[in-house]
Design a protein around this motif. Structure first.
Motif, PDB file in Angstrom:
ATOM      1  N   ILE A 191       1.226  -1.242  -0.625  1.00 12.38           N
ATOM      2  CA  ILE A 191      -0.091  -0.230   0.540  1.00 12.38           C
ATOM      3  C   ILE A 191       1.176   1.186  -0.097  1.00 12.38           C
ATOM      4  O   ILE A 191       1.807   1.362   0.627  1.00 12.38           O
ATOM      5  CB  ILE A 191      -0.923  -0.168   1.264  1.00 12.38           C
ATOM      6  CG1 ILE A 191      -1.896  -1.669   1.148  1.00 12.38           C
ATOM      7  CG2 ILE A 191      -1.692   1.268   1.423  1.00 12.38           C
ATOM      8  CD1 ILE A 191      -2.915  -0.850   2.454  1.00 12.38           C
ATOM      9  N   LEU A 192       0.490   2.170  -0.857  1.00  7.90           N
ATOM     10  CA  LEU A 192       1.039   3.286  -1.285  1.00  7.90           C
ATOM     11  C   LEU A 192       0.159   4.335  -0.638  1.00  7.90           C
ATOM     12  O   LEU A 192      -1.015   4.654  -0.679  1.00  7.90           O
ATOM     13  CB  LEU A 192       1.323   3.744  -2.205  1.00  7.90           C
ATOM     14  CG  LEU A 192       2.498   4.951  -2.377  1.00  7.90           C
ATOM     15  CD1 LEU A 192       3.721   5.356  -1.525  1.00  7.90           C
ATOM     16  CD2 LEU A 192       2.198   5.218  -3.983  1.00  7.90           C
ATOM     17  N   GLY A 193       0.638   5.181   1.124  1.00  9.70           N
ATOM     18  CA  GLY A 193      -0.305   6.022   1.361  1.00  9.70           C
ATOM     19  C   GLY A 193       0.269   7.779   1.032  1.00  9.70           C
ATOM     20  O   GLY A 193       1.592   8.038   0.661  1.00  9.70           O
ATOM     21  N   THR A 194      -0.997   8.827   1.141  1.00  6.89           N
ATOM     22  CA  THR A 194       0.083   9.508   0.822  1.00  6.89           C
ATOM     23  C   THR A 194      -1.362  10.411   1.705  1.00  6.89           C
ATOM     24  O   THR A 194      -2.193  10.740   2.815  1.00  6.89           O
ATOM     25  CB  THR A 194      -1.080  10.341  -1.097  1.00  6.89           C
ATOM     26  OG1 THR A 194      -2.079   9.980  -0.409  1.00  6.89           O
ATOM     27  CG2 THR A 194      -1.423   9.407  -1.765  1.00  6.89           C
ATOM     28  N   HIS A 195       0.005  11.994   1.888  1.00  6.38           N
ATOM     29  CA  HIS A 195      -0.454  13.007   2.520  1.00  6.38           C
ATOM     30  C   HIS A 195      -0.790  14.324   2.109  1.00  6.38           C
ATOM     31  O   HIS A 195      -0.685  14.271   0.433  1.00  6.38           O
ATOM     32  CB  HIS A 195       0.579  13.351   3.935  1.00  6.38           C
ATOM     33  CG  HIS A 195       0.869  12.728   4.841  1.00  6.38           C
ATOM     34  ND1 HIS A 195       0.485  12.861   5.689  1.00  6.38           N
ATOM     35  CD2 HIS A 195       1.655  11.697   4.717  1.00  6.38           C
ATOM     36  CE1 HIS A 195       0.904  12.368   6.745  1.00  6.38           C
ATOM     37  NE2 HIS A 195       1.310  11.349   6.485  1.00  6.38           N
ATOM     38  N   PRO A 196      -1.851  14.725   2.028  1.00  2.68           N
ATOM     39  CA  PRO A 196      -2.438  15.960   0.854  1.00  2.68           C
ATOM     40  C   PRO A 196      -1.641  16.645   0.891  1.00  2.68           C
ATOM     41  O   PRO A 196      -0.427  17.335   1.821  1.00  2.68           O
ATOM     42  CB  PRO A 196      -3.825  16.518   1.917  1.00  2.68           C
ATOM     43  CG  PRO A 196      -3.760  16.347   3.080  1.00  2.68           C
ATOM     44  CD  PRO A 196      -3.199  14.772   3.621  1.00  2.68           C
ATOM     45  N   TRP A 197      -2.295  17.619  -0.136  1.00  2.76           N
ATOM     46  CA  TRP A 197      -0.911  18.975  -0.742  1.00  2.76           C
ATOM     47  C   TRP A 197      -1.188  19.658   0.349  1.00  2.76           C
ATOM     48  O   TRP A 197      -2.160  20.348   1.027  1.00  2.76           O
ATOM     49  CB  TRP A 197      -1.876  19.464  -2.113  1.00  2.76           C
ATOM     50  CG  TRP A 197      -1.243  18.325  -3.412  1.00  2.76           C
ATOM     51  CD1 TRP A 197      -2.338  18.107  -4.314  1.00  2.76           C
ATOM     52  CD2 TRP A 197      -0.298  18.366  -4.134  1.00  2.76           C
ATOM     53  NE1 TRP A 197      -1.557  17.417  -5.447  1.00  2.76           N
ATOM     54  CE2 TRP A 197      -0.331  17.487  -4.835  1.00  2.76           C
ATOM     55  CE3 TRP A 197       1.458  18.149  -2.992  1.00  2.76           C
ATOM     56  CZ2 TRP A 197       0.696  16.908  -5.566  1.00  2.76           C
ATOM     57  CZ3 TRP A 197       2.561  17.986  -4.562  1.00  2.76           C
ATOM     58  CH2 TRP A 197       1.985  16.953  -5.687  1.00  2.76           C
ATOM     59  N   ALA A 198      -0.146  20.679   0.679  1.00  6.26           N
ATOM     60  CA  ALA A 198      -0.179  21.518   1.190  1.00  6.26           C
ATOM     61  C   ALA A 198       1.057  22.513   0.771  1.00  6.26           C
ATOM     62  O   ALA A 198       1.952  22.086   0.350  1.00  6.26           O
ATOM     63  CB  ALA A 198       0.401  21.169   2.939  1.00  6.26           C
ATOM     64  N   PRO A 199       0.911  24.209   0.892  1.00  6.06           N
ATOM     65  CA  PRO A 199       1.973  24.549   0.680  1.00  6.06           C
ATOM     66  C   PRO A 199       3.400  23.917   1.180  1.00  6.06           C
ATOM     67  O   PRO A 199       3.448  23.722   2.579  1.00  6.06           O
ATOM     68  CB  PRO A 199       2.032  25.790   0.396  1.00  6.06           C
ATOM     69  CG  PRO A 199      -0.313  26.108   1.706  1.00  6.06           C
ATOM     70  CD  PRO A 199      -0.449  24.261   1.626  1.00  6.06           C
ATOM     71  N   ALA A 200       4.262  24.489   0.863  1.00  5.89           N
ATOM     72  CA  ALA A 200       5.654  24.523   0.398  1.00  5.89           C
ATOM     73  C   ALA A 200       5.998  25.219   1.808  1.00  5.89           C
ATOM     74  O   ALA A 200       5.632  26.244   1.448  1.00  5.89           O
ATOM     75  CB  ALA A 200       6.572  24.214  -0.581  1.00  5.89           C
ATOM     76  N   PRO A 201       7.311  24.780   2.866  1.00  2.49           N
ATOM     77  CA  PRO A 201       7.637  25.626   3.447  1.00  2.49           C
ATOM     78  C   PRO A 201       8.213  26.468   2.557  1.00  2.49           C
ATOM     79  O   PRO A 201       8.879  26.588   2.312  1.00  2.49           O
ATOM     80  CB  PRO A 201       8.226  24.977   4.815  1.00  2.49           C
ATOM     81  CG  PRO A 201       7.814  24.072   4.394  1.00  2.49           C
ATOM     82  CD  PRO A 201       7.073  23.314   3.320  1.00  2.49           C
TER      83      PRO A 201
END
Length: 205
Positions: A191-201
């Motif tokens: 399984i490949l889990g993904t975190h949602p997109w977020a603005p890069a620091p």
């Protein structure tokens, strides 16, 4: 008194993923520990350059410039601890128009020939990946020209390796193939889990 466990914020989760990616516990270190638990000295090897693209390799994102989509994807190094792997996927708006982002990246793992690895399943979130940090869900934002968004990819170590990632901003948009410089040790039935997109620091000036 019963302690109340607070749900981590989305920023904290992204920071956790990025911290794992940037930590000194790299993929090579983890593999050495798993394959050589007695720490038997081994000769130092120079990391080989990626193999040349052959005539039978699938098309990949252009090497330079801005694609016609106005979006350019890149991957960070793979890092891991105790069999958990983490990679940062970035998306840069290289066009001249703002880009609305809300959700998870669409990602699939391909083999050397560009075919999907059988049984590898991508999910939104990280619930199916043991030891992965909790996913707090997506929040919409606007990616201005020149800005970058990031999403975390996590999986458990497997014996086989993927070669390419087929990526898109979300499942409703066109995808491109990206070849990471680091190995993707995710195999069938994983399984490949993904975190949602977020603005890069923002980088410190």
């Amino acid at each position: 008194m019963i302690a109340i466990r607070q749900k981590p914020t989305r920023g904290a989760v992204l920071a956790c993923v990025l911290a794992l990616t940037a930590s000194g516990c790299g993929l090579s270190t983890e593999l050495d520990r798993e394959l050589n638990p007695e720490r038997t000295p081994t000769p130092t090897e120079t990391r080989a350059a990626p193999p040349p693209v052959s005539a039978t390799s699938p098309p990949v994102q252009q090497a330079s410039g801005c694609p016609s989509s106005g979006l350019r994807f890149a991957t960070g190094p793979v890092n891991g601890a105790m069999g958990l792997r983490a990679m940062t996927l970035s998306m840069t708006n290289c066009g001249d128009q703002p880009y609305e982002v809300n959700g998870y990246p669409s990602v699939s793992v391909l083999d050397e020939a560009g075919d999907p690895i059988p049984g590898v399943r991508t999910i939104e979130g990280t619930e199916g990946v043991p030891m992965a940090s909790e996913d707090t869900g997506p929040e919409p934002f606007t990616l201005a020209p020149g800005e970058t968004a990031e999403a975390g990819l996590v999986w458990r170590m497997a014996a086989e390796e993927g070669t390419y990632l087929n990526v898109a901003p979300d499942k409703d948009r066109d995808a491109v193939n990206v070849r990471p410089e680091w190995p993707l040790d995710i195999g069938p039935e994983n399984i490949l889990g993904t975190h949602p997109w977020a603005p890069a620091p923002k980088s410190a000036s």
